[in-house]
Design an enzyme around this catalytic site. Structure first.
Site, PDB file in Angstrom:
ATOM      1  N   ASP A  57     -10.441   6.631   6.965  1.00 32.26           N
ATOM      2  CA  ASP A  57      -9.023   6.265   6.914  1.00 32.26           C
ATOM      3  C   ASP A  57      -8.201   7.408   7.500  1.00 32.26           C
ATOM      4  O   ASP A  57      -8.101   8.487   6.914  1.00 32.26           O
ATOM      5  CB  ASP A  57      -8.617   6.000   5.466  1.00 32.26           C
ATOM      6  CG  ASP A  57      -7.222   5.388   5.340  1.00 32.26           C
ATOM      7  OD1 ASP A  57      -6.422   5.535   6.280  1.00 32.26           O
ATOM      8  OD2 ASP A  57      -6.935   4.775   4.297  1.00 32.26           O
ATOM      9  N   ASP A  82       0.870  -1.176   0.000  1.00 30.51           N
ATOM     10  CA  ASP A  82       0.000   0.000   0.000  1.00 30.51           C
ATOM     11  C   ASP A  82       0.910   1.229   0.000  1.00 30.51           C
ATOM     12  O   ASP A  82       1.472   1.599   1.029  1.00 30.51           O
ATOM     13  CB  ASP A  82      -0.900  -0.030   1.239  1.00 30.51           C
ATOM     14  CG  ASP A  82      -1.707   1.242   1.415  1.00 30.51           C
ATOM     15  OD1 ASP A  82      -1.922   1.956   0.414  1.00 30.51           O
ATOM     16  OD2 ASP A  82      -2.122   1.523   2.565  1.00 30.51           O
ATOM     17  N   ASP A  93      -6.481   3.846  -2.966  1.00 36.37           N
ATOM     18  CA  ASP A  93      -6.636   3.390  -1.585  1.00 36.37           C
ATOM     19  C   ASP A  93      -8.087   3.457  -1.138  1.00 36.37           C
ATOM     20  O   ASP A  93      -8.576   2.571  -0.420  1.00 36.37           O
ATOM     21  CB  ASP A  93      -5.745   4.203  -0.646  1.00 36.37           C
ATOM     22  CG  ASP A  93      -5.946   5.711  -0.777  1.00 36.37           C
ATOM     23  OD1 ASP A  93      -6.498   6.165  -1.802  1.00 36.37           O
ATOM     24  OD2 ASP A  93      -5.533   6.439   0.151  1.00 36.37           O
ATOM     25  N   ARG A  94      -8.805   4.478  -1.586  1.00 31.35           N
ATOM     26  CA  ARG A  94     -10.206   4.636  -1.194  1.00 31.35           C
ATOM     27  C   ARG A  94     -11.081   3.560  -1.844  1.00 31.35           C
ATOM     28  O   ARG A  94     -12.017   3.037  -1.224  1.00 31.35           O
ATOM     29  CB  ARG A  94     -10.695   6.033  -1.563  1.00 31.35           C
ATOM     30  CG  ARG A  94      -9.849   7.142  -0.937  1.00 31.35           C
ATOM     31  CD  ARG A  94     -10.257   8.516  -1.393  1.00 31.35           C
ATOM     32  NE  ARG A  94     -11.508   8.924  -0.756  1.00 31.35           N
ATOM     33  CZ  ARG A  94     -12.147  10.051  -1.062  1.00 31.35           C
ATOM     34  NH1 ARG A  94     -11.674  10.846  -2.001  1.00 31.35           N
ATOM     35  NH2 ARG A  94     -13.268  10.358  -0.435  1.00 31.35           N
ATOM     36  N   ILE A 107       4.897   3.451   3.115  1.00 27.00           N
ATOM     37  CA  ILE A 107       4.499   2.284   2.334  1.00 27.00           C
ATOM     38  C   ILE A 107       4.281   1.164   3.339  1.00 27.00           C
ATOM     39  O   ILE A 107       5.192   0.787   4.082  1.00 27.00           O
ATOM     40  CB  ILE A 107       5.574   1.887   1.314  1.00 27.00           C
ATOM     41  CG1 ILE A 107       5.779   3.019   0.300  1.00 27.00           C
ATOM     42  CG2 ILE A 107       5.189   0.592   0.601  1.00 27.00           C
ATOM     43  CD1 ILE A 107       6.951   2.805  -0.625  1.00 27.00           C
TER      44      ILE A 107
END
Length: 255
Positions: free
Chosen positions: A126, A7, A106-107, A13
């Site tokens: 998040d 990620d 990411d979303r 990271i």
């Protein structure tokens, strides 16, 4: 099959080492736009050797475009296949927003991962470099959300843009009313973000005219502990689990 999920965020990271269905190791390394593949390989070599892990495949999701090419080089050097999740590819869930191509990977991954575990409507919060709210509707469609500065950015801004305020670690102060500068800042960050989050959740529920299941994730997701009464589930590894889950169903989405 041993999978490495990466990620790639703006500050860190987060790496997840999966053996079959199990997350066996989790690592966090600095995310720097100009770090080269050789530098990442040096770090990974130490982590792999120390923990006895050798990935057979890698999957990444990145919000830092300059790093995608470097991680492609990492996979080439390791001689393992690399799967990259990009906006709209694969098509994981309907995006009912004005500009679907602008929704962060990411979303999307977080929303997909939450849908695999819970019934919608869902609100995924998040707590990362940015704090993001993502709403998944009753039909499993992505409906949009909210973006605001993250806790760490707030702390750094106070430090960098003022002459006398120190940079502080983010943790719960002994009381709401601070009796020294550090506790005053901690109170503002900790209780301010708590109450802001709660207030935005209530506004979202009011606009929807229905309740939602709230899932909290991200680097600071565990910082609030029991004070985060608004959270139905706190899942720090939601993004990694989402990356791994998408890898397991890759052919279904890309076939």
């Amino acid at each position: 099959m041993k999978i490495l999920a990466a990620d790639i965020g703006n500050s860190h990271i987060t790496l997840g080492a999966y053996d079959q269905e199990t997350l066996v190791h989790e690592w966090r390394i600095a995310s720097r736009p100009f770090r080269t593949a050789d530098e990442y390989l040096a770090v990974l070599s130490v982590l792999f050797d120390h923990n006895g892990f050798r990935p057979e495949r890698m999957i990444t999701g990145s919000v830092v475009p300059p790093l995608e090419g470097e991680w492609e080089k990492v996979a080439e050097t390791l001689k393992i296949p690399l799967r990259i999740i990009r906006p709209l590819k694969p098509d994981l869930l309907p995006l009912h927003v004005d500009t679907p191509e602008e929704v962060g990977v990411d979303r999307i991954v977080n929303s997909w991962a939450a849908l695999q575990k819970f019934d919608p409507p869902l609100l995924i919060i998040d707590f990362g470099t940015a704090t993001t709210f993502d709403l998944v509707g009753c039909e499993g469609d992505y409906c949009g959300g909210i973006i605001l500065p993250g806790l760490e950015l707030g702390s750094e801004a106070l430090f960098r843009r003022t002459a006398l305020l120190p940079q502080v670690s983010i943790r719960k102060p002994p009381s709401v009313i601070g009796r020294n500068t550090i506790d005053c800042i901690r109170s503002g960050l900790y209780f301010g973000w708590l109450d802001m989050t709660h207030g935005l959740i209530e506004r979202i529920k009011s606009e929807l005219k229905k309740d939602v299941c709230v899932i909290v994730t991200g680097g600071f997701s565990a910082a609030f502990g029991q004070d985060a009464a608004f959270a139905h589930h706190i899942m720090p590894t939601l993004t990694l689990d989402g990356l791994h889950g998408i890898d397991m169903k890759w052919d279904q989405y890309m076939g």
